[in-house]
Scaffold this motif. Structure first.
Motif, PDB file in Angstrom:
ATOM      1  N   LEU A   1       0.839  -1.202   0.000  1.00 23.57           N
ATOM      2  CA  LEU A   1       0.000   0.000   0.000  1.00 23.57           C
ATOM      3  C   LEU A   1       0.872   1.249   0.000  1.00 23.57           C
ATOM      4  O   LEU A   1       0.653   2.190  -0.777  1.00 23.57           O
ATOM      5  CB  LEU A   1      -0.906  -0.006   1.225  1.00 23.57           C
ATOM      6  CG  LEU A   1      -1.778   1.228   1.436  1.00 23.57           C
ATOM      7  CD1 LEU A   1      -2.811   1.337   0.332  1.00 23.57           C
ATOM      8  CD2 LEU A   1      -2.476   1.181   2.782  1.00 23.57           C
ATOM      9  N   HIS A   2       1.881   1.240   0.888  1.00 28.06           N
ATOM     10  CA  HIS A   2       2.808   2.360   0.995  1.00 28.06           C
ATOM     11  C   HIS A   2       3.452   2.657  -0.359  1.00 28.06           C
ATOM     12  O   HIS A   2       3.448   3.790  -0.840  1.00 28.06           O
ATOM     13  CB  HIS A   2       3.871   1.986   2.035  1.00 28.06           C
ATOM     14  CG  HIS A   2       4.907   3.021   2.279  1.00 28.06           C
ATOM     15  ND1 HIS A   2       4.710   4.079   3.126  1.00 28.06           N
ATOM     16  CD2 HIS A   2       6.150   3.164   1.774  1.00 28.06           C
ATOM     17  CE1 HIS A   2       5.800   4.826   3.128  1.00 28.06           C
ATOM     18  NE2 HIS A   2       6.688   4.301   2.321  1.00 28.06           N
ATOM     19  N   LYS A   3       3.954   1.587  -1.007  1.00 29.72           N
ATOM     20  CA  LYS A   3       4.616   1.772  -2.296  1.00 29.72           C
ATOM     21  C   LYS A   3       3.627   2.198  -3.370  1.00 29.72           C
ATOM     22  O   LYS A   3       3.946   3.034  -4.221  1.00 29.72           O
ATOM     23  CB  LYS A   3       5.287   0.462  -2.723  1.00 29.72           C
ATOM     24  CG  LYS A   3       6.597   0.217  -2.013  1.00 29.72           C
ATOM     25  CD  LYS A   3       7.225  -1.067  -2.517  1.00 29.72           C
ATOM     26  CE  LYS A   3       8.444  -1.430  -1.700  1.00 29.72           C
ATOM     27  NZ  LYS A   3       8.792  -2.846  -1.852  1.00 29.72           N
ATOM     28  N   ALA A   4       2.416   1.626  -3.334  1.00 33.77           N
ATOM     29  CA  ALA A   4       1.435   1.940  -4.381  1.00 33.77           C
ATOM     30  C   ALA A   4       1.046   3.412  -4.323  1.00 33.77           C
ATOM     31  O   ALA A   4       0.983   4.091  -5.359  1.00 33.77           O
ATOM     32  CB  ALA A   4       0.197   1.058  -4.219  1.00 33.77           C
ATOM     33  N   VAL A   5       0.797   3.924  -3.105  1.00 33.92           N
ATOM     34  CA  VAL A   5       0.379   5.327  -2.983  1.00 33.92           C
ATOM     35  C   VAL A   5       1.517   6.251  -3.402  1.00 33.92           C
ATOM     36  O   VAL A   5       1.312   7.210  -4.152  1.00 33.92           O
ATOM     37  CB  VAL A   5      -0.100   5.621  -1.545  1.00 33.92           C
ATOM     38  CG1 VAL A   5      -0.340   7.103  -1.356  1.00 33.92           C
ATOM     39  CG2 VAL A   5      -1.367   4.849  -1.251  1.00 33.92           C
ATOM     40  N   ALA A   6       2.750   5.926  -2.949  1.00 31.70           N
ATOM     41  CA  ALA A   6       3.891   6.771  -3.329  1.00 31.70           C
ATOM     42  C   ALA A   6       4.096   6.734  -4.841  1.00 31.70           C
ATOM     43  O   ALA A   6       4.349   7.773  -5.471  1.00 31.70           O
ATOM     44  CB  ALA A   6       5.147   6.298  -2.615  1.00 31.70           C
ATOM     45  N   SER A   7       3.924   5.560  -5.449  1.00 30.54           N
ATOM     46  CA  SER A   7       4.176   5.477  -6.891  1.00 30.54           C
ATOM     47  C   SER A   7       3.047   6.175  -7.658  1.00 30.54           C
ATOM     48  O   SER A   7       3.288   6.710  -8.746  1.00 30.54           O
ATOM     49  CB  SER A   7       4.336   4.020  -7.321  1.00 30.54           C
ATOM     50  OG  SER A   7       3.207   3.560  -8.000  1.00 30.54           O
ATOM     51  N   ASN A   8       1.834   6.205  -7.100  1.00 28.29           N
ATOM     52  CA  ASN A   8       0.763   6.980  -7.739  1.00 28.29           C
ATOM     53  C   ASN A   8       1.125   8.459  -7.767  1.00 28.29           C
ATOM     54  O   ASN A   8       0.909   9.143  -8.774  1.00 28.29           O
ATOM     55  CB  ASN A   8      -0.560   6.784  -6.996  1.00 28.29           C
ATOM     56  CG  ASN A   8      -1.245   5.490  -7.391  1.00 28.29           C
ATOM     57  OD1 ASN A   8      -0.759   4.791  -8.282  1.00 28.29           O
ATOM     58  ND2 ASN A   8      -2.339   5.178  -6.746  1.00 28.29           N
ATOM     59  N   LEU A   9       1.679   8.969  -6.659  1.00 28.56           N
ATOM     60  CA  LEU A   9       2.108  10.375  -6.635  1.00 28.56           C
ATOM     61  C   LEU A   9       3.178  10.600  -7.693  1.00 28.56           C
ATOM     62  O   LEU A   9       3.181  11.612  -8.392  1.00 28.56           O
ATOM     63  CB  LEU A   9       2.636  10.760  -5.252  1.00 28.56           C
ATOM     64  CG  LEU A   9       1.630  10.769  -4.096  1.00 28.56           C
ATOM     65  CD1 LEU A   9       2.268  11.366  -2.857  1.00 28.56           C
ATOM     66  CD2 LEU A   9       0.380  11.544  -4.453  1.00 28.56           C
TER      67      LEU A   9
END
Lengths: 498, 498
Positions: free
Chosen positions: A217-225
């Motif tokens: 989740l952490h990586k997914a949200v950061a990569s969305n940004l």
């Protein structure tokens, strides 16, 4: 139709059939190769998938051999198959998913087993004739009530599997027809084999190459940004530059300019469900690596919702770029400066926020960019107020004005994202890399202090010097709650429920 | 800190605790009431949920009693519990979901049972010592391969449950340690009880108040079009009218104007997953009511994707309405006519398309509205070209221009939706209500013939008479494939896969 033509048709038909038959091995080969390629691609995209498959195989082999080597646990007997069943059904890709199912299954079996024994005892009071009727009614009522409870979004999100197992175990125990003392032995056996299977799954999923839902989740949200940042950083150059080169510009239908723009943001549009399920699983996970036990996972959903909001705006801008209306070069050149700056500063701010999330450090490095983008927004307003055009062609102005207007919306959205990431950094105690106090000797550090809504005018970045105006604009924006724009965003998954 | 203050604190603490304790029954009561209310609301929102719960209770009671009344099927013995297990796990809300799980379970059990017996026989060739090793390797390899196959989007979407049951049954049969002849009897028993449980579920779910996934999908897509229509029909009036009344207009932060606008479209933004799973289940359903067996369900996904596209644009327009920039009344009044007409005609077209879908009749009644919206789009272009303003305030023009520009995008999107619904009406053989041929005596019927990309200029609705221009604009739009804008839309669920 004469015989000749019929026989010709027949011959053509057989020739066609023979051709298809001859082509069959080649087609089969091509099919096998394409399947092999897609298998390889699936494994390369995320090697953890391969590892997960091996982990499931390992867990199942271990439990199966235990079940097969009967002398080891003669006490369990046929109940041993429940261990195999548990492993197959419970082992999920992420640790959180596995733990959630294991715990749900364990507690539901325990609870339903107890209730089932109680129901059996209660029914036996009604004699041989009444027993099946009472049991039937009890099973009906409990199954219907439990099934209905699965429609509650809160229960659906977290305890769906537990309720299923509750219905299953209760029905099995209630109608098993064993006497109560036999049942206690049976329940003990079943519970211990389920615990054995569940423990095998939990241990393997936690200790052999764990896949943490929280980390995903952490990586997914950061990569969305980051995806949003890539688009915005490229946007200004592509939109304003290519128009200078080609005249007709990005607006041309062949998507010449569009091909330069990264379309990765499109995957953000439908990211809601996966983010919610990851956040849901993350809550079941123990502390791991950089994430302690009570990590504020639900806050990621807020950032994710804002990122989606931003992606919707970008989707609208994409429409403008591909508009068939010729854009006014004169008007474009008037707003090029502030618009390019707005989009590139927003991109830089997002990149800084994404980096801060990834490294879990203080996101203050994004503040100058956020301030710059705000200043550019003010500049755009002044440029628009000051500009005058003789014989203005409004038709040609409209697409450019739209791009400017949507960029303003995006800038506001980036400010909200920045606030949300700052809030996350405080709740999750990201490590500080800058001094938290203001020393009067370093006025240029002031701009790194945008914490918890304390907004200061930044005279050195706003090149028109109207710092009063800057403060007013910021207040208008910060009073706007991030959820206000998307009232449905948290409807399915309430904050307390994640 | 002296003793007095400590005892005061203690007293305060106990007083607080006592207060909380006294409030407990009240809080409990309030909690129970709120739960009861949410249960009532859940049932009222969709009474089929209650019926579904009763259906599950009924199926389970029936199968349980069969299992309980042992004399009825002494041949089955303990395998009877598989019937109970099947009912609990397999019964889904929709008929398609239930059928998909039943068939998956049945076929997977059959296949895995056969393979398991084969594996047992194969392993027995290696003698007492080699048998467990060979079996362990076989279970490991098959479980790992099957688990990996679940990552394929195509298998995940349709056969996930089948693969799970395959792994389960194969492991159970392979390591059961029975001799092959015993196994055949066991497999027969298990398969017949599973078929019994599955058949009970299928019969109850099909014949007692069935919930068809296909019908739900049909209704959901049509109602999404209606939600968009409601917003668009209201938009023109709210945006242009309220500005006249208030001066500062809808742009004010209190959302005065916004409250008039129906926000139902927001639910469309995240409709992708539910539409895909409904389309997936619909494929498993037999023909029912107005939907024959090979109904083009995947085409609904196309319409759904276009509706989402339109909802993204509306989300962007919503941002403009709430912009803090004062909109230019002069410029607004210049484009009010065409913009209001565009939005209301788009709304009417969508409403007609939704009605045509709901009644499954020919969607030609939407064509005049689509043509009118195109004509209004042309009018807007002419109005913009013709208009000139002295001392134009570009800052005030920008938000109005954005609304116009996004409305143009929405109009183009509505055209694509109209084409998609026309395609659906042909594939699904909607009943024709208008004459399909052109009679030269009725030129006013020409506008109802927008089928399969045949686009004709409609001189009587375009009030400027520039029919050549109209044709050019339409061609630009129709060459744009509906999927072009959203390449990720069909990535998870390919057309052939639904």
């Amino acid at each position: 139709m004469d015989i000749g033509s019929t026989s010709q048709e027949k011959a053509r038909f057989f020739a066609g059939a023979w051709g298809r038959f001859k082509a069959l091995p080649g087609q089969l080969m091509a099919r096998i190769i394409s399947i092999a390629k897609s298998i390889k691609k699936l494994g390369q995209d995320d090697p953890r998938r391969l590892i997960h498959s091996f982990k499931v195989g390992l867990a199942l082999s271990l439990v199966s051999l235990l079940y097969y080597a009967r002398p080891l646990y003669d006490g369990f007997g046929v109940a041993g198959m429940w261990a195999v069943l548990t492993v197959v059904v419970v082992f999920e890709f992420t640790v959180g998913g596995t733990l959630s199912k294991c715990l749900n299954r364990g507690f539901a079996t325990f609870l339903a087993g107890g209730l089932g024994i109680g129901a059996d005892y209660f029914a036996s009071l009604f004699g041989k004739q009444g027993e099946p009727i009472v049991l039937g009614i009890l099973v009906f009522v409990l199954a219907a009530a439990a099934t209905f409870s699965r429609f509650f979004p809160r229960i659906k999100a977290r305890y769906d599997y537990g309720v299923l197992i509750f219905i299953l175990t209760f029905s099995l125990v209630a109608v098993s027809g064993y006497r109560v003392d036999e049942l206690v032995v049976l329940a003990h056996q079943r519970l211990s084999t389920i615990i054995m299977g569940g423990a095998t799954c939990m241990l393997i999923s936690i200790f052999i190459c764990p896949v943490w839902a929280g980390e995903d989740l952490h990586k997914a949200v950061a990569s969305n940004l980051e995806k949003l940042a890539t688009y915005l950083e490229g946007f200004g150059d592509v939109y304003f530059q290519s128009c200078k080169d080609e005249g007709s510009g990005v607006g041309s239908k062949d998507g010449n300019g569009k091909s330069f723009l990264h379309q990765g943001y499109k995957s953000i549009l439908n990211s809601k469900n996966s983010e919610e399920s990851l956040a849901n699983f993350a809550r079941w996970e123990p502390g791991h690596g950089r994430f302690p036990l009570r990590y504020p996972w639900k806050h990621y959903l807020k950032i994710g919702a804002l990122a989606r909001q931003c992606a919707y705006q970008i989707e609208a801008i994409n429409g403008c770029i591909n508009s068939d209306i010729q854009a006014s070069e004169e008007f474009k050149s008037k707003i090029e400066g502030p618009c390019s700056r707005m989009s590139s500063e927003c991109g830089k701010a997002l990149k800084a926020l994404a980096t801060s999330m990834k490294t879990m450090t203080d996101p203050s490095s994004a503040n100058p960019h956020v301030e710059n983008s705000k200043a550019a927004m003010k500049d755009l307003k002044f440029a628009l107020k000051a500009s005058s055009m003789e014989n203005a062609d409004f038709l040609a102005i409209v697409p450019v004005a739209t791009v400017g207007s949507v960029l303003v919306e995006i800038t506001k959205c980036i400010q909200k994202i920045s606030e949300a990431v700052h809030e996350l950094s405080q709740r999750a105690h990201f490590s500080k890399t800058v001094e938290p106090t203001v020393s009067p000797e370093k006025p240029q550090q002031q701009q790194q202090l945008l914490h918890r809504g304390i907004v200061r005018p930044v005279p050195d970045t706003s090149d028109d010097g109207n710092s009063d105006d800057v403060v007013i604009t910021i207040e208008e924006i910060t009073t706007d709650s991030p959820e206000k724009g998307r009232p449905d965003q948290h409807r399915v998954l309430k904050p307390g429920q994640v």
